[in-house]
Write a protein that holds these residues in place. Structure first.
Motif, PDB file in Angstrom:
ATOM      1  N   THR A 137      13.588  23.283 -36.078  1.00  0.00           N
ATOM      2  CA  THR A 137      12.730  24.399 -35.715  1.00  0.00           C
ATOM      3  C   THR A 137      13.564  25.674 -35.747  1.00  0.00           C
ATOM      4  OG1 THR A 137      11.108  25.191 -34.097  1.00  0.00           O
ATOM      5  CG2 THR A 137      13.113  24.175 -33.227  1.00  0.00           C
ATOM      6  N   SER A 167      11.056  32.093 -38.021  1.00  0.00           N
ATOM      7  CA  SER A 167      10.545  32.227 -39.378  1.00  0.00           C
ATOM      8  C   SER A 167      11.520  33.086 -40.183  1.00  0.00           C
ATOM      9  CB  SER A 167       9.164  32.891 -39.370  1.00  0.00           C
ATOM     10  OG  SER A 167       8.241  32.107 -38.646  1.00  0.00           O
ATOM     11  N   ARG A 190      14.338  27.262 -42.649  1.00  0.00           N
ATOM     12  CA  ARG A 190      13.831  25.904 -42.434  1.00  0.00           C
ATOM     13  C   ARG A 190      13.570  25.161 -43.746  1.00  0.00           C
ATOM     14  NH1 ARG A 190      10.700  28.532 -38.424  1.00  0.00           N
ATOM     15  NH2 ARG A 190       9.020  28.626 -39.937  1.00  0.00           N
ATOM     16  N   ASN A 199       5.871  21.133 -41.137  1.00  0.00           N
ATOM     17  CA  ASN A 199       4.776  21.724 -40.372  1.00  0.00           C
ATOM     18  C   ASN A 199       4.021  20.672 -39.558  1.00  0.00           C
ATOM     19  OD1 ASN A 199       3.258  23.875 -39.479  1.00  0.00           O
ATOM     20  ND2 ASN A 199       1.834  23.814 -41.189  1.00  0.00           N
ATOM     21  N   ASP A 250       7.173  24.651 -36.667  1.00  0.00           N
ATOM     22  CA  ASP A 250       7.231  26.114 -36.616  1.00  0.00           C
ATOM     23  C   ASP A 250       5.909  26.663 -36.101  1.00  0.00           C
ATOM     24  OD1 ASP A 250       5.457  26.950 -38.968  1.00  0.00           O
ATOM     25  OD2 ASP A 250       6.882  25.658 -39.995  1.00  0.00           O
ATOM     26  N   ARG A 297       3.603  28.198 -37.447  1.00  0.00           N
ATOM     27  CA  ARG A 297       2.412  28.135 -38.292  1.00  0.00           C
ATOM     28  C   ARG A 297       1.449  27.048 -37.823  1.00  0.00           C
ATOM     29  NH1 ARG A 297       4.768  26.942 -43.962  1.00  0.00           N
ATOM     30  NH2 ARG A 297       6.074  25.655 -42.623  1.00  0.00           N
ATOM     31  N   HIS A 338       5.195  38.690 -41.273  1.00  0.00           N
ATOM     32  CA  HIS A 338       5.592  37.663 -40.314  1.00  0.00           C
ATOM     33  C   HIS A 338       4.331  36.980 -39.785  1.00  0.00           C
ATOM     34  CE1 HIS A 338       7.107  35.813 -36.633  1.00  0.00           C
ATOM     35  NE2 HIS A 338       8.324  35.928 -37.153  1.00  0.00           N
ATOM     36  N   PRO A 339       4.358  35.649 -39.594  1.00  0.00           N
ATOM     37  CA  PRO A 339       3.140  34.949 -39.153  1.00  0.00           C
ATOM     38  C   PRO A 339       2.597  35.407 -37.811  1.00  0.00           C
ATOM     39  CG  PRO A 339       5.060  33.478 -39.131  1.00  0.00           C
ATOM     40  CD  PRO A 339       5.453  34.704 -39.869  1.00  0.00           C
ATOM     41  N   GLU A 365       7.836  35.883 -31.670  1.00  0.00           N
ATOM     42  CA  GLU A 365       8.264  34.525 -31.988  1.00  0.00           C
ATOM     43  C   GLU A 365       9.481  34.123 -31.162  1.00  0.00           C
ATOM     44  OE1 GLU A 365       8.586  31.980 -36.018  1.00  0.00           O
ATOM     45  OE2 GLU A 365       9.899  33.731 -35.951  1.00  0.00           O
TER      46      GLU A 365
END
Length: 297
Positions: free
Chosen positions: A20, A23, A27, A44, A72, A74, A119-120, A134
């Motif tokens: 982990t 982001s 990874r 994931n 992660d 996501r 970025h997510p 995050e």
């Protein structure tokens, strides 16, 4: 030995790696590196399925006994409570290794900008906002990690090699030592367990014929190791690490980063790191030398 004890020992023979981190930390590179050394990689994976996945790997046996799970933000099922999930695995008899990938904020921003991705977690905000959110989410996961790899100054090949060295050996349960040279002027390595300071030695930078060479060159290495106190310095820390390695292994620590610093990370620290790694290998400790800032000047 009872049936339950035997069952737990069997599960502990299943090598589980949990990957982990932030982001943009690398990874996907780590996942490919693990595949290169024979791991079955699940990317994931929802955290709630970790125990089920581990049981499937245990039941399948064979190649599945080497399984890596990549987690992660996501994942919609992502939770900050990685500690409980890992505890559940250990209660069932597994012995997971948690790897956390990190990098400096400015490095992460450059990486996202270079591939033109958001970025997510940034939403309508800035990249920096997503990174900060995050980091907050991953605080517990970082605390849970067995090893933290700072990828700020690692290229793809360097990161791949580091992961392959960690998990590619026949005995994945032995302590693996990374002796990492660095330059103090570029900052301390955040993933270091021990920090050694080689700046007490004369700097080859001030010797004209050595200035453009590095600590990997025989002339520089000979100069550094020939200085008063250099050999005892290496031997003292070698004995320390060799003497404590069995204790670290008993306590379940598998990865140790020993950082050796000088001013710029080019001469003294590189020569000392190479020599220390050699001494550790001679003492039958799994060790490799890496050089964070070499070529950076």
């Amino acid at each position: 030995m009872g049936e339950r004890e035997h069952d737990e020992l069997d599960r502990s023979d299943t090598t589980l790696v949990i990957v982990t981190g932030v982001s943009g930390g690398g990874r996907s590179t780590v996942a490919r590196a693990l595949e290169n050394v024979g791991f079955y990689v699940v990317d994931n994976l929802p955290q709630t399925l970790m125990l089920e996945m581990a049981e499937l790997a245990y039941a399948a046996g064979g190649p599945a006994r080497l399984t890596a799970m990549v987690l992660d933000v996501r994942s919609r099922a992502f939770s900050t409570d990685l500690t409980s999930a890992v505890h559940a695995l250990r209660e069932r008899g597994f012995n997971p290794h948690v790897v956390f990938l990190d990098a400096d904020d400015d490095v992460l921003i450059r990486r996202f900008e270079s591939v033109r991705r958001s970025h997510p977690l940034q939403g309508d905000g800035r990249l920096a906002d997503g990174i900060a959110a995050e980091r907050k989410l991953l605080e517990d996961a970082r605390e849970q990690a067995d090893v933290i790899i700072d990828t700020s100054h690692l290229n793809v090949n360097q990161l791949r090699r580091r992961v392959e060295e960690m998990f590619g050996g026949e005995d994945a349960r032995r302590l693996k030592v990374t002796v990492l040279s660095f330059g103090f002027k570029y900052g301390l390595p955040p993933d270091a367990d021990f920090v050694l300071d080689a700046r007490f030695l004369p700097n080859p930078f001030w010797v004209p014929e050595l200035r453009d060479l590095t600590g990997r060159d025989e002339a520089v290495s000979g100069y550094v190791l020939g200085q008063h106190g250099a050999v005892p310095f290496v031997e003292t820390y070698s004995r320390l690490i060799v003497g404590t390695a069995p204790g670290f292994e008993r306590e379940g620590k598998r990865y140790l980063t020993v950082a050796v610093g000088c001013t710029g990370g080019k001469h003294r620290s590189v020569a000392i790191a190479e020599e220390l790694a050699t001494k550790l290998r001679e003492a039958r400790v799994s060790a490799s030398a890496q050089h964070r800032d070499l070529g950076r000047e």
